[in-house]
Scaffold this active site. Structure first.
Site, short mmCIF file in Angstrom:
data_model
loop_
_atom_site.label_atom_id
_atom_site.label_comp_id
_atom_site.label_asym_id
_atom_site.label_seq_id
_atom_site.Cartn_x
_atom_site.Cartn_y
_atom_site.Cartn_z
N CYS A 86 0.84 -1.20 0.00
CA CYS A 86 0.00 0.00 0.00
C CYS A 86 0.87 1.25 0.00
O CYS A 86 1.76 1.39 0.85
CB CYS A 86 -0.91 0.00 1.23
SG CYS A 86 -1.94 1.48 1.29
N GLY A 214 -8.16 -7.44 -7.90
CA GLY A 214 -8.64 -6.44 -6.95
C GLY A 214 -9.93 -5.78 -7.41
O GLY A 214 -11.04 -6.25 -7.15
C1 LIG Z 1 -9.81 1.11 -2.72
C2 LIG Z 1 -8.63 0.18 -2.74
C3 LIG Z 1 -8.22 -0.43 -1.56
C4 LIG Z 1 -7.13 -1.31 -1.56
N1 LIG Z 1 -6.77 -1.91 -0.39
C5 LIG Z 1 -5.77 -2.81 -0.41
C6 LIG Z 1 -5.43 -3.53 0.78
O1 LIG Z 1 -6.04 -3.34 1.85
N2 LIG Z 1 -4.43 -4.44 0.70
C7 LIG Z 1 -3.76 -4.69 -0.48
O2 LIG Z 1 -2.87 -5.54 -0.51
N3 LIG Z 1 -4.05 -4.02 -1.59
C8 LIG Z 1 -5.04 -3.10 -1.59
N4 LIG Z 1 -5.36 -2.45 -2.75
C9 LIG Z 1 -4.60 -2.74 -3.98
C10 LIG Z 1 -5.23 -3.91 -4.74
O3 LIG Z 1 -5.20 -5.08 -3.94
C11 LIG Z 1 -4.49 -4.21 -6.03
O4 LIG Z 1 -3.15 -4.49 -5.75
C12 LIG Z 1 -4.57 -3.06 -7.04
O5 LIG Z 1 -5.86 -2.48 -7.07
C13 LIG Z 1 -4.20 -3.56 -8.43
O6 LIG Z 1 -4.97 -4.70 -8.78
P1 LIG Z 1 -6.31 -4.58 -9.67
O7 LIG Z 1 -5.90 -3.90 -10.96
O8 LIG Z 1 -6.76 -6.01 -9.87
O9 LIG Z 1 -7.26 -3.75 -8.90
C14 LIG Z 1 -6.43 -1.57 -2.77
C15 LIG Z 1 -6.86 -0.95 -3.95
C16 LIG Z 1 -7.94 -0.09 -3.95
C17 LIG Z 1 -8.37 0.54 -5.25
#
Ligand SMILES: Cc1cc2nc3c(=O)[nH]c(=O)nc-3n(C[C@H](O)[C@H](O)[C@H](O)COP(=O)(O)O)c2cc1C
Length: 320
Positions: A86, A214
């Site tokens: 994060c 995500g």
């Molecule tokens: C609103 C929001 C909250 C997130 N919270 C976390 C979290 O608590 N832990 C984590 O490892 N990643 C968190 N992420 C990152 C996502 O797990 C992921 O790594 C990122 O969105 C890219 O993957 P995606 O394109 O599939 O969304 C968060 C992302 C967003 C947008």
């Protein structure tokens, strides 16, 4: 995902099925060892999901991370995941999330401290670090991966974006391959998976062992079922899937939280539910001007009374 990966959301995903594991949103390690699961909004679960639920911990202190991991193991979670990914300023300022990657020795100490105290599967979620030079950054990510394996991690979840990048540039899936080649433990690739063909591309480019999704899981909680079970929301019996999803989410939130919290939480999902439609902003507006569960359910009905025009890929600008 913080604010989104709550117990109600996971129940909805579990109803559609098709996934391997689910992860909690990040839970502060300092709070976890004394948290009350019946009051907490984050460290909360259904016993039925424990066999496939991984609890993600946030923190920068090896002792408190290890203590929290012990509690996670005691409660019967499938595994524990360390958040080294994060890059929100508020988290990094306190020495958690991706800020840990600035100090690879500390990152390794945290993994080792947790490994020493728990025997359940230990995951590390991390991203490309803070190095600005792209070649050096990729190399550092691979070195970091090797050090996590050496410290006792069982699997890695890698998001191939540099820390200050946020989501401004696309993730470098080729870097997942470098991480994969640096270790012998499973590597899950993460970032910008929108549909089944993206999974195929990510696997082809990176040879990753698994995929972590995500935002699309929030926007379309049936995505895992589509990818692995051939579930097709386009079939006539599933034409109201968006309406169903929003309604079910609201009801599940009410089962797990008080009304005020449930309404507040539902609103975090609204931009994701609107993202799949051509006039998503107007859908968002209608759903956000509500104040109670009943108003939300009525607004969902009104929005989907005439099925709105969908877009091929969701407009993720709505949900950043
Ligand atoms: C609103 C929001 C909250 C997130 N919270 C976390 C979290 O608590 N832990 C984590 O490892 N990643 C968190 N992420 C990152 C996502 O797990 C992921 O790594 C990122 O969105 C890219 O993957 P995606 O394109 O599939 O969304 C968060 C992302 C967003 C947008």
């Amino acid at each position: 995902m913080a604010g989104l990966g709550n117990v109600a959301f996971r129940e909805l995903v579990a109803e559609f099925g098709g996934f391997g594991l689910l992860f909690t949103g990040m839970c502060s390690a300092k709070a976890v060892h004394q948290e009350n699961r019946y009051i907490s909004k984050v460290f909360k679960w259904r016993d039925e999901e424990l066999p496939f639920l991984v609890c993600q911990l946030l923190g920068g202190d090896p002792d408190s991370m290890a203590l929290a991991a012990e509690r996670v193991q005691r409660e019967g979670f499938f595994g524990v995941d360390l958040n080294f990914g994060c890059c929100a300023a508020a988290i990094c300022k306190k020495g958690g999330g991706a800020s840990i990657l600035k100090d690879p020795a500390l990152a390794k100490r945290i993994v080792a401290a947790v490994r020493e105290r728990v025997s359940i599967p230990l995951f590390v979620k991390f991203r490309t670090g803070w190095e600005r030079d792209p070649l050096r950054a990729s190399k550092e990510a691979a070195q970091m991966a090797a050090s996590f394996e050496e410290a006792g991690a069982d699997a890695l979840i890698f998001h191939p974006r540099m820390a200050p990048d946020r989501r401004l540039r696309p993730p470098k899936w080729e870097d997942i391959r470098l991480v994969k080649e640096a270790v012998s433990i499973p590597v899950f690739g993460n970032g910008n998976i929108f549909e089944t063909s993206d999974c195929e591309k990510m696997v082809n480019i990176s040879s990753c062992d698994g995929i972590s999704i995500g935002r699309m899981a929030v926007a379309r909680p049936w995505i895992f079922a589509t990818i692995t079970d051939g579930f097709s929301p386009e079939s006539s019996s599933n034409s109201g899937i968006y309406r169903y999803t929003a309604m079910r989410m609201m009801r599940l939130l009410l089962e797990h939280h008080d009304e005020r919290t449930a309404v507040k939480m539902f609103k975090k999902f609204v931009p994701y539910y609107s993202a799949g439609f051509k006039f998503g902003h107007s859908i968002s507006k209608q759903l956000l001007k509500t104040d109670s569960p009943d108003e939300i359910l009525r607004a969902v009905d009104a929005v989907f009374a005439t099925p709105p025009e969908t877009t091929a890929r969701p407009n993720m600008h709505l949900s950043l």
